[in-house]
Design a protein around this motif. Structure first.
Motif, PDB file in Angstrom:
ATOM      1  N   LEU A  82       0.817  -0.984  -0.572  1.00  0.00           N
ATOM      2  CA  LEU A  82      -0.091  -0.072  -0.029  1.00  0.00           C
ATOM      3  C   LEU A  82       1.340   1.729  -0.108  1.00  0.00           C
ATOM      4  O   LEU A  82       2.065   1.196   0.593  1.00  0.00           O
ATOM      5  CB  LEU A  82      -0.613   0.283   1.075  1.00  0.00           C
ATOM      6  CG  LEU A  82      -1.909  -1.185   1.269  1.00  0.00           C
ATOM      7  CD1 LEU A  82      -2.666  -0.934   2.815  1.00  0.00           C
ATOM      8  CD2 LEU A  82      -2.961  -1.371  -0.019  1.00  0.00           C
ATOM      9  N   ILE A  83       0.234   2.326  -0.723  1.00  0.00           N
ATOM     10  CA  ILE A  83       0.984   4.277  -0.244  1.00  0.00           C
ATOM     11  C   ILE A  83       1.324   4.121   0.743  1.00  0.00           C
ATOM     12  O   ILE A  83      -0.618   3.749   1.553  1.00  0.00           O
ATOM     13  CB  ILE A  83       0.840   4.358  -2.052  1.00  0.00           C
ATOM     14  CG1 ILE A  83       1.072   3.905  -2.857  1.00  0.00           C
ATOM     15  CG2 ILE A  83       2.153   5.646  -1.712  1.00  0.00           C
ATOM     16  CD1 ILE A  83       1.016   4.230  -4.079  1.00  0.00           C
ATOM     17  N   TYR A  85       1.658   7.068   2.137  1.00  0.00           N
ATOM     18  CA  TYR A  85       0.778   7.734   2.829  1.00  0.00           C
ATOM     19  C   TYR A  85      -0.666   8.784   1.972  1.00  0.00           C
ATOM     20  O   TYR A  85      -1.173  10.253   2.618  1.00  0.00           O
ATOM     21  CB  TYR A  85       1.592   9.935   1.981  1.00  0.00           C
ATOM     22  CG  TYR A  85       2.665   8.864   1.021  1.00  0.00           C
ATOM     23  CD1 TYR A  85       1.393  10.433  -0.192  1.00  0.00           C
ATOM     24  CD2 TYR A  85       3.359   9.130   0.484  1.00  0.00           C
ATOM     25  CE1 TYR A  85       1.770   9.981  -1.218  1.00  0.00           C
ATOM     26  CE2 TYR A  85       3.569   9.251  -0.961  1.00  0.00           C
ATOM     27  CZ  TYR A  85       2.964   9.643  -1.773  1.00  0.00           C
ATOM     28  OH  TYR A  85       3.150  10.161  -3.324  1.00  0.00           O
ATOM     29  N   LYS A  86      -0.721   7.175   2.072  1.00  0.00           N
ATOM     30  CA  LYS A  86      -2.697   7.807   1.691  1.00  0.00           C
ATOM     31  C   LYS A  86      -2.958   7.427   2.070  1.00  0.00           C
ATOM     32  O   LYS A  86      -2.980   5.775   2.070  1.00  0.00           O
ATOM     33  CB  LYS A  86      -2.182   6.838   0.083  1.00  0.00           C
ATOM     34  CG  LYS A  86      -2.156   8.244  -1.067  1.00  0.00           C
ATOM     35  CD  LYS A  86      -1.919   7.621  -2.102  1.00  0.00           C
ATOM     36  CE  LYS A  86      -1.500   8.445  -3.516  1.00  0.00           C
ATOM     37  NZ  LYS A  86      -2.567   9.519  -3.731  1.00  0.00           N
ATOM     38  N   ASP A  90      -7.676   5.978  -0.680  1.00  0.00           N
ATOM     39  CA  ASP A  90      -7.308   6.531  -1.750  1.00  0.00           C
ATOM     40  C   ASP A  90      -6.321   5.295  -2.332  1.00  0.00           C
ATOM     41  O   ASP A  90      -6.437   5.518  -3.797  1.00  0.00           O
ATOM     42  CB  ASP A  90      -6.038   7.831  -1.454  1.00  0.00           C
ATOM     43  CG  ASP A  90      -6.911   8.962  -0.856  1.00  0.00           C
ATOM     44  OD1 ASP A  90      -7.947   9.065  -1.638  1.00  0.00           O
ATOM     45  OD2 ASP A  90      -6.181  10.563  -1.108  1.00  0.00           O
TER      46      ASP A  90
ATOM     47  N   GLU B  15       0.554  15.739  -2.254  1.00  0.00           N
ATOM     48  CA  GLU B  15       0.841  14.796  -0.623  1.00  0.00           C
ATOM     49  C   GLU B  15       1.881  14.609  -0.630  1.00  0.00           C
ATOM     50  O   GLU B  15       3.224  13.936   0.579  1.00  0.00           O
ATOM     51  CB  GLU B  15      -0.436  13.574  -1.153  1.00  0.00           C
ATOM     52  CG  GLU B  15      -1.372  13.564  -0.678  1.00  0.00           C
ATOM     53  CD  GLU B  15      -2.392  12.052  -0.787  1.00  0.00           C
ATOM     54  OE1 GLU B  15      -2.154  11.856  -2.798  1.00  0.00           O
ATOM     55  OE2 GLU B  15      -3.157  11.779  -0.019  1.00  0.00           O
ATOM     56  N   SER B  19       4.648  14.713   2.495  1.00  0.00           N
ATOM     57  CA  SER B  19       5.081  13.403   3.576  1.00  0.00           C
ATOM     58  C   SER B  19       6.848  14.007   3.925  1.00  0.00           C
ATOM     59  O   SER B  19       6.869  12.905   5.027  1.00  0.00           O
ATOM     60  CB  SER B  19       4.909  12.588   2.668  1.00  0.00           C
ATOM     61  OG  SER B  19       6.048  12.359   1.396  1.00  0.00           O
ATOM     62  N   GLU B 321       6.827   1.808  -3.990  1.00  0.00           N
ATOM     63  CA  GLU B 321       5.821   2.970  -4.817  1.00  0.00           C
ATOM     64  C   GLU B 321       5.312   2.740  -6.066  1.00  0.00           C
ATOM     65  O   GLU B 321       4.589   3.256  -6.946  1.00  0.00           O
ATOM     66  CB  GLU B 321       6.091   4.433  -3.993  1.00  0.00           C
ATOM     67  CG  GLU B 321       4.329   5.380  -4.813  1.00  0.00           C
ATOM     68  CD  GLU B 321       5.070   6.359  -4.041  1.00  0.00           C
ATOM     69  OE1 GLU B 321       5.600   6.759  -3.061  1.00  0.00           O
ATOM     70  OE2 GLU B 321       3.680   7.290  -5.025  1.00  0.00           O
ATOM     71  N   ILE B 324       4.679  -0.075  -7.373  1.00  0.00           N
ATOM     72  CA  ILE B 324       3.497  -0.274  -7.337  1.00  0.00           C
ATOM     73  C   ILE B 324       1.952   0.181  -8.078  1.00  0.00           C
ATOM     74  O   ILE B 324       1.387  -0.007  -8.965  1.00  0.00           O
ATOM     75  CB  ILE B 324       2.689  -0.257  -5.911  1.00  0.00           C
ATOM     76  CG1 ILE B 324       3.765  -0.712  -4.383  1.00  0.00           C
ATOM     77  CG2 ILE B 324       0.908  -0.450  -5.469  1.00  0.00           C
ATOM     78  CD1 ILE B 324       3.609  -0.834  -3.633  1.00  0.00           C
TER      79      ILE B 324
END
Lengths: 223, 423
Positions: A82-83, A85-86, A90, B15, B19, B321, B324
């Motif tokens: 999973l990401i 910071y989301k 989201d 975002e 972070s 990320e 993903i």
């Protein structure tokens, strides 16, 4: 990628029809992850053909590959991926974002899938505020969000305890019951037996491919 | 392009950048500092330029001054070393033969720096420069007439014995609050009526000595002090669009012909080309501007490198990320665009902050300067125009792009399968 090429898969021939739930088993190094990567268009086979929903997957450029991944496939990983910071919502909405779905439609759909995995109340939480099982359920919701043809799961229960594993498997079985095709890579026997067909790999070859009677992961019966 | 304006990609960028707040702010500071230095340097250069050019305040910079020296070569039977003087007839001759001249003002001078006392009023005496001038001189060497008036053509034609005195002269010869206009002063034994007072501005030369001058009509000067038709020197100004530096050789030729001087004799006519000096100063400020840009852009560059560096780290950190995202269907271009937009956004925001900071500093400096008398200062109104700000912004956008380019390329080089493998 190293300079020396290593042939991991040495002739795999099998097909999965719609609605099947297949587990791919094998010891480490047997090539099961490579197979899954090829199926997931994350990697490409040197030889042979791969047909996904009537579409030949060969020599795709990255843009088309990305579109196919988005349209046809949903991924579930051992480490959830999973990401961070989301929020959960989201995260689930991300495949839809890459489909170019409008924001409010996206949020509605993502919420729907979160409800489906029973995490509607956790929609605004960040991944690190969730337990392992919850994370994996968010990941499953994300995999489902783009309404893919096939769900590819790479050791989906590898990082979870038995109880949580069975909860997750129950969820996956439920999804399969709704008609979704699912492939699971695992090396756990009990998990494999919760699918409908087991493909055994050894040193890049299929040594066994048999239909098994599915064990339902009813949580109550194991507690 | 649609990505650029979609609320989603901006939400993504905010975002991603927020972070790690502390790192983002530190990185941004590099660019902020760079653009701040650039703007401040340019503004300081501008302020210095304004200050120096104030010295030329209103002065006709397209001017030269010309005086007679001795012929250095024999010509047409005349010996070398011969002295000659400009004559009043030379003035209309120059005007007639040389096209593009605006003013040709003949001048005569009496006294000089540390000369003997030549001006008397009652019991007071003083040594002052006395000039015989035409009315045009005030447009070539401007002065503020603080009371009364300057010389006019009636004074010239009627050879009136009138004088305009500087504030230095006034304070030497008059009591404070004493009426100056209409009083008489005696210059070399000849009485002149004071009809005006002046105060000169500017900071080139001796500001005190500049106020100790007396101006009388040229014709009166010639008659009163027995100059005949002799002209001591001339102040010549070219019209706009002409350069006095180009025209001066023509003027010299007229003089040489009229005074039987060898055309090749370069030492017979002395001159001072104000325009050339002005051009030199202009050149100096062009160079100064260049240095400001050079230094500013280099400092900015180190900020940009900082951003590029951080973006590389960010890409490295987010390899997984990115993997993903690509597994979920992000195209390589989508990933690249996101990294580029992040870098440009960071650059522009920090750059704008730098510009704003510089603006505040300049405003404070200007506020301080506005409370002082700047008329004799070397530094006034430091500022940059809006064009410079746009140039800075363009530099920012381009450099943001450059800063993001390599990291973005790195980001898509990673195959999704490898990106996912990193645990």
């Amino acid at each position: 990628m190293g300079k020396n090429s290593l042939h991991v898969l040495k002739g795999i021939n099998f097909s999965v029809s719609e609605g099947e739930m297949v587990s791919i088993m094998g010891s480490s190094g047997s090539g099961k992850s490579t197979l899954l990567n090829i199926l997931g268009i994350l990697d490409e086979a040197d030889e042979g053909t791969y047909t996904l929903d009537g579409t030949m997957i060969k020599n795709l450029n990255e843009k088309v590959a990305a579109r196919y991944r988005n349209k046809f496939l949903g991924f579930i990983f051992q480490s959830f991926n999973l990401i961070n910071y989301k929020s959960a919502l989201d995260n689930v909405a991300m495949p839809l974002y890459y489909q170019g779905v409008k924001r409010n439609v996206r949020t509605d759909k993502a919420m729907h899938y979160l409800e489906k995995v029973g995490l509607a109340d956790w929609a605004s939480h960040l991944p690190n505020e969730l337990s392992g099982g919850q994370k994996q359920r968010v990941a499953i919701a994300r995999a489902l969000a783009s309404d893919p043809k096939v769900l590819l799961a790479d050791e989906p229960t590898g990082a979870l305890d038995t109880k949580t594993s069975y909860e997750v498997m129950e969820l996956i079985q439920g999804i399969n019951d709704e008609g979704k095709t699912i492939l699971i890579v695992t090396h756990e026997d009990d998990i494999a037996h919760m699918t409908k067909r087991i493909v055994n790999l050894k040193d890049g070859l299929i040594i066994d491919d048999s239909v098994v009677s599915q064990v339902r992961a009813k949580t109550e019966s194991y507690v | 392009m649609s990505k650029l304006f979609s609320r989603d990609s901006w939400a993504e960028i905010i975002e991603a950048l927020s972070s790690n707040w502390f790192r983002t702010v530190l990185t941004a500071f590099g660019v902020l500092w760079g653009i701040f230095i650039l703007v401040i340097l340019l503004a300081a250069g501008n302020g210095l330029e304004n200050g120096i050019k104030q010295g030329f305040n209103g002065m006709a910079t397209n001017s030269m001054f010309m005086w007679s020296q001795t012929a250095s070569q024999p010509y047409k039977g005349l010996p070398k070393g011969r002295r000659y003087n400009f004559k009043t007839d030379d003035v209309p001759a120059i005007k007639q033969h040389v096209q593009g001249l605006r003013f040709v003002s003949p001048r005569n001078q009496l006294g000089g720096f540390r000369g003997s006392n030549n001006v008397v009023r009652g019991l007071q005496t003083g040594a002052f420069n006395v000039y015989g001038d035409y009315p045009e001189i005030i447009q070539q060497q401007p002065m503020d007439i603080t009371s009364g008036r300057f010389i006019n053509y009636s004074d010239i034609n009627e050879r009136r014995k009138v004088a305009i005195i500087g504030s230095g002269v006034q304070s030497a010869l008059y009591e404070t609050n004493e009426e100056v206009i209409g009083s008489y002063i005696k210059i070399n034994g000849v009485n002149f009526m004071v009809i005006g007072t002046y105060k000169k501005k500017g900071n080139n030369g001796d500001p005190e000595e500049m106020q100790k001058e007396i101006y009388v009509p040229f014709t009166t000067f010639s008659q009163a002090f027995n100059m005949g038709d002799i002209v001591g020197w001339m102040a010549i100004t070219a019209q706009d669009g002409y350069s006095i530096t180009d025209l001066k050789s023509e003027v010299f030729d007229v003089i040489k012909t009229r005074h039987t001087i060898n055309p090749n004799d370069d030492r017979a006519v002395g001159s001072f080309d104000l325009y050339e000096e002005y051009s030199k100063i202009n050149g100096l400020f062009t160079a100064l501007n260049f240095v400001a840009y050079f230094v500013g852009i280099l400092v900015l560059l180190s900020g940009i490198i900082g951003i590029s560096n951080i973006m590389l780290i960010v890409v490295k950190e987010r390899t997984k990320e990115i993997g993903i995202r690509r597994a979920l269907g992000a195209t390589p271009w989508g990933i690249r665009a996101q990294i580029l937009l992040e870098s440009i956004f960071l650059t522009i925001v920090s750059g704008m902050a730098g510009i704003i900071l510089a603006t505040v500093v300049l405003w404070l400096v200007n506020y301080q300067l506005s409370t002082m008398d700047t008329s004799e200062m070397m530094f006034i109104n430091p500022s940059v125009n809006i064009g410079v700000v746009f140039i800075a912004l363009t530099i920012l956008i381009v450099s943001g792009l450059l800063a993001g380019l390599i990291p973005a390329q790195n980001a898509i080089k990673v195959k999704p399968v490898e990106a996912l493998r990193t645990e």
